[in-house]
Design a protein around this motif. Structure first.
Motif, PDB file in Angstrom:
ATOM      1  N   ALA A 192      74.752  67.188  30.335  1.00 30.01           N
ATOM      2  CA  ALA A 192      75.211  66.480  32.209  1.00 30.01           C
ATOM      3  C   ALA A 192      75.318  67.512  33.084  1.00 30.01           C
ATOM      4  CB  ALA A 192      76.203  65.660  31.851  1.00 30.01           C
ATOM      5  N   LEU A 249      79.350  68.095  20.971  1.00 28.75           N
ATOM      6  CA  LEU A 249      80.027  67.230  22.803  1.00 28.75           C
ATOM      7  C   LEU A 249      79.738  68.068  23.334  1.00 28.75           C
ATOM      8  CD1 LEU A 249      83.549  65.645  21.192  1.00 28.75           C
ATOM      9  CD2 LEU A 249      81.258  64.701  21.671  1.00 28.75           C
ATOM     10  N   PRO A 274      86.058  66.476  26.394  1.00 31.64           N
ATOM     11  CA  PRO A 274      87.245  65.687  26.458  1.00 31.64           C
ATOM     12  C   PRO A 274      87.488  66.037  24.971  1.00 31.64           C
ATOM     13  CG  PRO A 274      85.284  64.014  25.733  1.00 31.64           C
ATOM     14  CD  PRO A 274      84.868  65.351  26.033  1.00 31.64           C
ATOM     15  N   ARG A 293      76.092  67.867  24.686  1.00 33.08           N
ATOM     16  CA  ARG A 293      76.335  66.642  25.025  1.00 33.08           C
ATOM     17  C   ARG A 293      77.186  67.271  26.594  1.00 33.08           C
ATOM     18  NH1 ARG A 293      80.224  61.992  24.600  1.00 33.08           N
ATOM     19  NH2 ARG A 293      81.576  63.563  25.032  1.00 33.08           N
ATOM     20  N   ALA A 294      77.608  67.924  27.116  1.00 27.61           N
ATOM     21  CA  ALA A 294      78.426  68.292  27.935  1.00 27.61           C
ATOM     22  C   ALA A 294      77.272  68.920  28.850  1.00 27.61           C
ATOM     23  CB  ALA A 294      79.440  68.529  28.189  1.00 27.61           C
ATOM     24  N   ILE A 336      79.345  67.807  36.454  1.00 29.65           N
ATOM     25  CA  ILE A 336      80.677  68.096  36.029  1.00 29.65           C
ATOM     26  C   ILE A 336      80.070  68.180  34.715  1.00 29.65           C
ATOM     27  CG2 ILE A 336      82.824  68.769  35.666  1.00 29.65           C
ATOM     28  CD1 ILE A 336      82.829  68.311  38.596  1.00 29.65           C
ATOM     29  N   SER A 389      73.084  61.592  25.240  1.00 23.05           N
ATOM     30  CA  SER A 389      74.230  60.383  25.923  1.00 23.05           C
ATOM     31  C   SER A 389      74.700  61.276  27.263  1.00 23.05           C
ATOM     32  CB  SER A 389      75.222  59.554  25.316  1.00 23.05           C
ATOM     33  OG  SER A 389      76.308  60.357  24.888  1.00 23.05           O
ATOM     34  N   GLY A 390      74.141  62.716  26.740  1.00 25.03           N
ATOM     35  CA  GLY A 390      74.355  63.384  27.824  1.00 25.03           C
ATOM     36  C   GLY A 390      73.848  63.479  29.163  1.00 25.03           C
ATOM     37  N   TYR A 392      81.422  67.995  30.838  1.00 23.60           N
ATOM     38  CA  TYR A 392      83.206  68.215  30.018  1.00 23.60           C
ATOM     39  C   TYR A 392      83.460  67.901  28.366  1.00 23.60           C
ATOM     40  CZ  TYR A 392      87.962  65.341  29.683  1.00 23.60           C
ATOM     41  OH  TYR A 392      89.273  64.881  29.416  1.00 23.60           O
TER      42      TYR A 392
END
Lengths: 283, 238
Positions: free
Chosen positions: B150, B143, B75, B146-147, B71, B94-95, B73
């Motif tokens: 993932a 971000l 944030p 990055r998500a 999932i 980093s994701g 995310y």
């Protein structure tokens, strides 16, 4: 210049001076690794707090007449480090307040105990040495040197191995947790490493000046560099160079080792602030 | 089977219920928007879906081979990030951590994935820039990239346009719509912007105090009395 070199080469004939330089460089290297993480997690004062805990533990070890006080000091400090760092954001007493409590408390109790059960004729001198590390680094035994080398290598290895996880957990703990990184374990790891580093660093600069060793190189590097990797690399270099320079200066002009190292660190911070302003963050 | 099914959930902290009787499901390709006032339990729902906290009652089932760590995310921004020295590339990479083994380096495959996602969100030119020096809209894109590293199935977005200016807000919504329509990524978005929800989402979950008020297709929502009342109220404000 000639005289300085002669003086240095004279001093370097003594093994304890060589030990001091080796241990100094290794400790400053490992302590600077986690500096960035601690500054960003708003735990700049943890060095102060934990080193005071270690001071309290040393006091207890002294009273109990333990031959090797590290047996007691390392576990107590690590335990307090875990309590402070790994319990996360949901504690009743928040980070800075908890550090302050622990720091003042253990300093007071340690000093009180030493006064009540005095085992040494020169109490004030002992306390001063523990707090400022004035000569401790020049009286290292062979065992302590090897212990320091072993522990520093361990810290560096762990940091390299978990570099990406430490980045992820520091940058965004919630995201790391949400995507399946076991953030709590890494917080625990960070807490253990930093506690070990602080116990190590107490030998070098004493408990009062540890914060400087952990925080200054990181802050200097953050003035100039803009990526995590370059900040870490730069703070390691700054830390090692400043410590080596500090030890050499302390020998040359006969000043206390710890205080000299920190002064060099602070001057470096000033220079890097200036550099950061001049380059305007282009690096 | 649905990608994500929630059955009779009750959510809250330390045994105190924030919302209960929550049942809904999300199919692949859906765009679910969760709306409701502050304190209605939207953020609690997100945290529970991400398994950051356990539900008090009920269960969350995942289907279609969706694993918990798949999932993505987005944030809300944290305090720490405001002075974090990290390059955009480092943040996006980093994701990839959840699909990666141990060791200090990312593999070349992971680096390619990060680059592809940066390309997709139009932030390739920012790769070397420092994250903290970007504008709010650019940071959100980073971000989001990055998500995407993932996941390629499900995105959970927590107030993705909070604090953005109108232009950046519109860009962000269009980007999310594109990810949903063109890349087939399922989106669950938390928002209190009902107007945007009614425009972009395919399904809407409206949470009131302590209980869900509406769950269903957007078209049914805008036709319902509740939806009309809320959309009208929004229109009056604007």
């Amino acid at each position: 210049m000639q005289i300085m070199i002669e003086k240095l080469s004279l001093y370097f004939q003594f093994p304890f001076v060589r030990y001091a330089l080796i241990v100094g460089v290794l400790i400053s290297l490992s302590s600077s690794l986690l500096g960035v993480t601690l500054v960003l997690k708003r735990f700049s004062f943890i060095g102060d707090g934990l080193s005071h805990v270690a001071f309290g533990a040393i006091a207890i070890a002294t009273i109990l007449n333990l031959s090797n006080n590290m047996v007691l000091v390392v576990p107590i400090t690590v335990l307090c480090g875990i309590l402070l760092l790994a319990t996360g954001q949901h504690t009743k007493i928040k980070g800075d307040a908890a550090v302050a409590m622990l720091s003042v408390g253990s300093l007071a109790i340690g000093y009180l105990l030493l006064n009540l059960f005095s085992v040494s004729a020169n109490l004030a001198g002992d306390v001063c040495a523990t707090l400022f590390g004035s000569t401790a680094i020049l009286t290292l035994t062979m065992t302590e040197v090897w212990l320091c080398i072993g522990m520093s290598l361990l810290v560096i290895a762990v940091f390299l191995l978990f570099y990406r996880q430490i980045f992820a957990v520091t940058f965004d703990e919630t995201f790391a947790k949400a995507t399946g990184t076991k953030a709590n374990i890494y917080n625990l790891l960070i807490a253990v490493i930093i506690s070990v580093i602080i116990v190590l660093a107490m030998n070098l600069v004493g408990s009062l000046l540890i914060s400087a060793l952990v925080i200054c190189p990181a802050l200097s590097a953050m003035r100039v560099f803009k990526s995590f990797k370059s900040v870490i690399l730069c703070s390691v270099v700054i830390s090692v160079v400043c410590t080596a320079l500090g030890i050499l200066l302390a020998i040359l002009i006969s000043t206390p080792v710890g205080a000299t190292i920190v002064t060099v660190d602070i001057i470096t911070f000033g220079l890097f602030s200036l550099l950061g302003r001049m380059t305007g963050g282009k690096i | 089977m649905a990608l994500l099914t929630c059955q009779d959930l009750a959510l809250g902290y330390e045994g105190k219920k924030v919302v209960e009787n929550l049942s809904f499901s999300v199919d692949s390709g859906d765009y679910l928007c969760v709306v409701g006032e502050n304190g209605s339990g939207k953020s609690t729902l997100i945290k529970t879906l991400l398994k950051l906290m356990p539900p008090i009652k009920g269960q969350i089932l995942t289907g279609d081979g969706l694993k918990q760590n798949e999932i993505g995310y987005l944030p809300q921004q944290t305090e720490v990030q405001k002075d974090f020295p990290a390059s955009v590339k480092e943040v996006v990479l980093s994701g990839c951590l959840n699909r990666s083994g141990l060791g200090p380096f990312y593999s070349s495959g992971e680096k390619k994935l990060a680059l592809a996602n940066m390309e997709k969100l139009g932030i390739t030119n920012l790769a070397k820039r420092c994250y903290r020096e970007l504008s709010g809209g650019q940071q959100q894109r980073v971000l989001l990239a990055r998500a995407l590293c993932a996941t390629h199935k499900l995105l959970l977005l927590d107030e993705p346009v909070a604090g953005l200016d109108p232009k950046a807000t519109a860009d962000m919504y269009q980007l999310i719509e594109k990810l949903n329509a063109a890349d087939g990524i399922t989106v669950i978005m938390i928002s209190h912007d009902i107007g945007a929800a009614a425009r972009y989402a395919s399904h809407i979950l409206h949470i009131g105090h302590q209980k869900p008020l509406f769950y269903g297709r957007k078209t049914d929502y805008t036709a319902s009395e509740l939806g009309r009342a809320f959309c009208l109220a929004k229109g009056d404000e604007a």
